[in-house]
Design a protein around this motif. Sequence first.
Motif, PDB file in Angstrom:
ATOM      1  N   UNK A 217       0.843  -1.189   0.000  1.00 44.05           N
ATOM      2  CA  UNK A 217       0.000   0.000   0.000  1.00 44.05           C
ATOM      3  C   UNK A 217       0.881   1.242   0.000  1.00 44.05           C
ATOM      4  N   UNK A 218       0.553   2.208  -0.839  1.00 49.36           N
ATOM      5  CA  UNK A 218       1.213   3.515  -0.823  1.00 49.36           C
ATOM      6  C   UNK A 218       0.255   4.491  -0.143  1.00 49.36           C
ATOM      7  N   UNK A 219       0.695   5.086   0.963  1.00 47.52           N
ATOM      8  CA  UNK A 219      -0.191   5.949   1.753  1.00 47.52           C
ATOM      9  C   UNK A 219       0.326   7.387   1.767  1.00 47.52           C
ATOM     10  N   UNK A 220      -0.570   8.326   1.476  1.00 46.22           N
ATOM     11  CA  UNK A 220      -0.280   9.758   1.614  1.00 46.22           C
ATOM     12  C   UNK A 220      -1.461  10.410   2.316  1.00 46.22           C
ATOM     13  N   UNK A 221      -1.196  10.981   3.492  1.00 44.85           N
ATOM     14  CA  UNK A 221      -2.257  11.672   4.225  1.00 44.85           C
ATOM     15  C   UNK A 221      -1.793  13.075   4.592  1.00 44.85           C
ATOM     16  N   UNK A 222      -2.714  13.828   5.161  1.00 41.96           N
ATOM     17  CA  UNK A 222      -2.437  15.229   5.465  1.00 41.96           C
ATOM     18  C   UNK A 222      -1.451  15.395   6.604  1.00 41.96           C
ATOM     19  N   UNK A 223      -1.562  14.550   7.634  1.00 39.38           N
ATOM     20  CA  UNK A 223      -0.753  14.749   8.834  1.00 39.38           C
ATOM     21  C   UNK A 223       0.102  13.540   9.204  1.00 39.38           C
ATOM     22  N   UNK A 224      -0.500  12.363   9.276  1.00 40.64           N
ATOM     23  CA  UNK A 224       0.211  11.196   9.778  1.00 40.64           C
ATOM     24  C   UNK A 224       1.459  10.857   9.000  1.00 40.64           C
ATOM     25  N   UNK A 225       1.338  10.754   7.683  1.00 34.16           N
ATOM     26  CA  UNK A 225       2.515  10.386   6.890  1.00 34.16           C
ATOM     27  C   UNK A 225       3.567  11.488   6.929  1.00 34.16           C
ATOM     28  N   UNK A 226       3.118  12.727   7.027  1.00 36.41           N
ATOM     29  CA  UNK A 226       4.058  13.856   7.124  1.00 36.41           C
ATOM     30  C   UNK A 226       4.871  13.745   8.415  1.00 36.41           C
ATOM     31  N   UNK A 227       4.188  13.413   9.514  1.00 33.91           N
ATOM     32  CA  UNK A 227       4.871  13.275  10.786  1.00 33.91           C
ATOM     33  C   UNK A 227       5.889  12.152  10.787  1.00 33.91           C
ATOM     34  N   UNK A 228       5.531  11.023  10.200  1.00 32.04           N
ATOM     35  CA  UNK A 228       6.461   9.895  10.160  1.00 32.04           C
ATOM     36  C   UNK A 228       7.682  10.219   9.312  1.00 32.04           C
TER      37      UNK A 228
END
Length: 233
Positions: A91-102
Motif C-alpha cells: 500500500x502507498x499511503x499519503x495523508x495530510x498529517x500522519x505520513x508527514x509526521x512519520x
Amino acid sequence: MDSHFVGIAELVETPSVAVVVDVMRAFTVAAWAFAQGAEKIVLAESLDEALALKAAHPAWVALKDGPPAPGFDVVNSPGLLRSVDLGGRTVVQKTTAGTVGALAVKEASLVLCASFVVAEATARLLRTRECDDVTFVVTGEGGRADEDLACAQYIARRATEAGTDAAEFLRRAAGSTAAAELTQGVRQGVHPDDVALCLELDRFPFAVVATLEGSLMVLRPCVVPSPNDETSI
C-alpha cells in the motif's frame, strides 16, 4: 521513561525514538491495512509521488485522504478499507498529517506509528526495547489535536504503568474536533463507522514500525508478545 509531546513543526532535531500518532485516521487505517493482509505500507511525500510509485508498481494500492481521485484505489477510511482484500499487497499511503509526521522523523533509530487500535502493542514494544527517552509526535492540528495527544499520553503512561485505564483518554478523543468533523461529514472519504473504529482500543496485537528501506519509508507490523507469552517476536 522521559516522554516529550511535540507537533511536527516543533521537531528541531531528530529524536532517538519517535512515536508518531495519528488516530483519525492515518495510523488506524495503516493497522487495518495490515489486518486486511497488506505486506507493507510505503509512505509518500506527496500525492504526485504516490501516483508515481503506483505507476512504477501497478500492483501496489494507492491510498489518500479525502474523496476518491483518479489513480488512487482507496481512501483513508478504516470503515471503507475493512472490506478490501489486501492480501500480500503493498500500500502507498499519503495523508495530510500522519505520513508527514512519520517522514519528519525518518532518521530516528526507532519510529513507531500509533493509534488506539495498536496502543498496547506500541507501549509493550517501548518497554521491551527499554526506551528511556521517547518523543511523541502529535500530528493533527499543528500538534494540538486532542485525539492524538490523548493517545500519545495514554501510550506513554501504559509504557511505564501497566494498570493505566484508557477510559478518560478515549473520552477526550471521542470529544475531539476530528471526531466531530468525521461524524458531521465535514471531511470527505468517510464511513459512518470511522470514529468508532478509531476508538477501538487494542483491536490489533501488533505495533507498526517504520524503517527506511533504500529511499522509502516503509511500515510493517511487529507482533509484541505479552510477558506471559513465551514465543519470540
